[in-house]
Motif scaffolding. Structure first.
Motif, PDB file in Angstrom:
ATOM      1  N   LEU A 182     -17.991  44.193  -0.744  1.00  0.00           N
ATOM      2  CA  LEU A 182     -18.480  43.637  -2.006  1.00  0.00           C
ATOM      3  C   LEU A 182     -19.543  44.525  -2.659  1.00  0.00           C
ATOM      4  O   LEU A 182     -19.374  44.943  -3.816  1.00  0.00           O
ATOM      5  N   PRO A 183     -20.650  44.852  -1.971  1.00  0.00           N
ATOM      6  CA  PRO A 183     -21.592  45.786  -2.618  1.00  0.00           C
ATOM      7  C   PRO A 183     -20.978  47.154  -2.869  1.00  0.00           C
ATOM      8  O   PRO A 183     -21.327  47.826  -3.842  1.00  0.00           O
ATOM      9  N   ARG A 184     -20.041  47.554  -2.032  1.00  0.00           N
ATOM     10  CA  ARG A 184     -19.380  48.839  -2.273  1.00  0.00           C
ATOM     11  C   ARG A 184     -18.560  48.791  -3.556  1.00  0.00           C
ATOM     12  O   ARG A 184     -18.530  49.748  -4.335  1.00  0.00           O
ATOM     13  N   LEU A 195     -18.750  51.138  -6.841  1.00  0.00           N
ATOM     14  CA  LEU A 195     -17.593  51.846  -7.381  1.00  0.00           C
ATOM     15  C   LEU A 195     -17.349  51.506  -8.849  1.00  0.00           C
ATOM     16  O   LEU A 195     -16.894  52.349  -9.623  1.00  0.00           O
ATOM     17  N   LEU A 196     -17.648  50.266  -9.228  1.00  0.00           N
ATOM     18  CA  LEU A 196     -17.403  49.810 -10.593  1.00  0.00           C
ATOM     19  C   LEU A 196     -18.580  50.068 -11.528  1.00  0.00           C
ATOM     20  O   LEU A 196     -18.522  49.704 -12.702  1.00  0.00           O
ATOM     21  N   LEU A 222     -14.218  41.704  -8.510  1.00  0.00           N
ATOM     22  CA  LEU A 222     -15.366  42.192  -9.284  1.00  0.00           C
ATOM     23  C   LEU A 222     -14.921  42.828 -10.591  1.00  0.00           C
ATOM     24  O   LEU A 222     -15.582  42.675 -11.629  1.00  0.00           O
ATOM     25  N   LEU A 223     -13.791  43.531 -10.542  1.00  0.00           N
ATOM     26  CA  LEU A 223     -13.267  44.137 -11.764  1.00  0.00           C
ATOM     27  C   LEU A 223     -12.908  43.062 -12.791  1.00  0.00           C
ATOM     28  O   LEU A 223     -13.258  43.169 -13.982  1.00  0.00           O
ATOM     29  N   VAL A 232     -21.815  42.463 -15.761  1.00  0.00           N
ATOM     30  CA  VAL A 232     -21.925  41.404 -14.772  1.00  0.00           C
ATOM     31  C   VAL A 232     -22.723  41.943 -13.593  1.00  0.00           C
ATOM     32  O   VAL A 232     -22.705  43.147 -13.307  1.00  0.00           O
ATOM     33  N   ARG A 233     -23.459  41.047 -12.951  1.00  0.00           N
ATOM     34  CA  ARG A 233     -24.249  41.456 -11.782  1.00  0.00           C
ATOM     35  C   ARG A 233     -23.847  40.603 -10.586  1.00  0.00           C
ATOM     36  O   ARG A 233     -23.762  39.372 -10.679  1.00  0.00           O
ATOM     37  N   LEU A 234     -23.614  41.248  -9.472  1.00  0.00           N
ATOM     38  CA  LEU A 234     -23.178  40.574  -8.250  1.00  0.00           C
ATOM     39  C   LEU A 234     -24.375  39.970  -7.525  1.00  0.00           C
ATOM     40  O   LEU A 234     -25.422  40.610  -7.361  1.00  0.00           O
TER      41      LEU A 234
END
Length: 461
Positions: A184-186, A190-191, A161-162, A172-174
């Motif tokens: 992943l959502p965590r 965090l980011l 994700l980083l 960016v959006r997950l």
């Protein structure tokens, strides 16, 4: 015959005296592992959390005594082994917690003795080159260009994700399935990324029509969406339709990350590797060899399609990678991880790959997958149990026929408390299921029958 004096507790593990100091200590450790295992007598210590904690406290005694205890190594290794969940026991099948190969554990001892730190070349001259060679080979196995070593799936997903955020200038959006790993959502939280878009996964894998709608309806410039697919879900070991997801990502200009922490080991198998078709289309892929790779923790990797994506990890610290040292030819290792000090986890992986080869590792993968199918057949044929579905990798979900969720939970906890079997739990639908994840290649058909009989006896007890 006189008893040899105990080793000097201040002796160093490396250097000219290291082997001589280690040999009697290794005998002590191996002996204590054996006595601890026999004292445990099963896959898990009996008595539940309070009893286990009390035994450990008694063995530990004073944490920092005024004077040292030469028996500490034997006593504490025995206590840890007696109080362990033993993944080498065929009745210990709750989690993605593998029994490590002896050759990998032996290599890990060498890594601990030499203690290289992979944050600068002068601390790890050979280890840094070994890491570069092995990570590149594993990335190529997945159809990508390069890889970096991580502590496991959670760190790999965070790093993915980083890299996505930085490659798109920070925005960016997950987009992930409801079946995705919680890391992943965590990581998005965090980011500081926007709230992820969660795509339904009613059958345990991403719903393609729902993913198409999400990619169509979610606002943002091209490249601002990161789709995370899963190759081996935690609950049931299911694999998302990777080629179709890759096609949707290409059509919508979305970046693709695949979390293959569980299923990535299928790459070693000629029989099962086709289940990972589509992996090569990802921008990043999470791999984790302390699952279907039989490595001691930790043994994670993040593979990347474009090595230049890793450039954002670059840092400068004059004592580690001064410009003039780099220009003079000393490799810069700081850009290979989010961490500074890193142990050489690549050694055990390299030794395993070299010792067993792809076919040897593939045979282990095939064995555990075959055992899972046999266990599913056993459950399906038993009138007292219900099978959730055929296993895709090596995870089998089942439950006693007609049992309530409370009864299923009670069966699992009773087996844990008694130390007789270690089963997991999953809720892939609106019911609670027992979960067996078979990662022990030495598990035999009669072990599977014994596990089912234990559950049956506990259900009726």
């Amino acid at each position: 015959m006189s008893t040899p004096p105990p080793p000097d507790p201040r002796a160093l593990a490396s250097g000219p005296e290291g082997p001589g100091a280690l040999r009697p200590l290794l005998d002590t450790v191996l002996g204590a592992l054996g006595t601890g295992r026999r004292a445990r007598g099963g896959p898990l210590p009996a008595g539940g959390p309070e009893a286990v904690a009390a035994r450990l406290r008694d063995a530990l005694g004073e944490v920092l005594p005024e004077d040292g205890d030469p028996e500490a190594l034997r006593v504490l290794v025995h206590a840890l082994a007696e109080g362990a969940a033993d993944p080498a026991d065929p009745l210990c099948a709750a989690h993605l917690h593998c029994p490590p190969l002896a050759v990998a554990a032996a290599a890990d001892l060498a890594a601990a003795v030499l203690n290289p730190s992979l944050d600068s070349w002068d601390q790890a001259p050979a280890a840094s080159e070994l890491e570069a060679l092995v990570t590149r080979e594993l990335a190529h196995l997945a159809g990508l260009a390069d890889a970096v070593v991580t502590t496991g799936g959670t760190e790999s997903n965070h790093l993915a994700l980083l890299l996505a955020r930085e490659s798109h200038g920070g925005g960016v959006r997950l987009v992930h399935g409801a079946n995705a790993h919680h890391s992943l959502p965590r990581a998005a939280w965090l980011l500081g990324l926007p709230e992820p878009v969660v795509v339904p996964a009613p059958a345990g894998t991403i719903d393609l029509a729902a993913l198409h709608r999400a990619l169509t309806d979610t606002a943002g410039p091209r490249g601002s969406l990161l789709v995370a697919a899963t190759a081996g879900t935690t609950d049931a070991g299911l694999i998302d339709p990777l080629p179709e997801i890759a096609g949707l990502c290409a059509a919508h200009g979305a970046r693709l990350h695949i979390d293959a922490a569980h299923g990535g080991g299928l790459l070693f198998s000629d029989r099962h590797r086709d289940r990972l078709t589509g992996l090569e289309a990802a921008h990043t892929v999470t791999l984790d060899l302390h699952k279907l790779g039989w490595q001691p923790v930790a043994a994670g990797l993040l593979a990347v399609r474009r090595p230049r994506d890793l450039d954002v990890l670059g840092q400068r610290a004059d004592y580690l990678n001064a410009d003039d040292d780099t220009e003079a030819g000393l490799p810069d290792l700081l850009g290979r991880s989010l961490r500074t000090t890193r142990r050489p986890d690549i050694l055990k992986i390299a030794v395993t790959l070299k010792t067993l080869g792809r076919r040897g590792l593939g045979a282990l993968v095939d064995q555990v997958c075959a055992r899972a199918r046999e266990f599913a057949d056993l459950i399906h044929a038993h009138p007292g149990f219900e099978l959730y579905d055929r296993p895709v990798i090596s995870t089998v979900l089942f439950r006693p026929e007609g049992a309530t969720d409370d009864a299923v939970a009670a069966v699992r906890r009773r087996l844990l408390t008694d130390g007789r079997a270690v089963l997991g739990r999953a809720r892939p639908d609106d019911r609670l299921w027992l979960k067996a994840t078979l990662l022990n290649p030495d598990t035999r058909p009669d072990d599977l029958a014994a596990l089912l009989k234990l559950v049956e006896g506990t259900t009726h007890g």
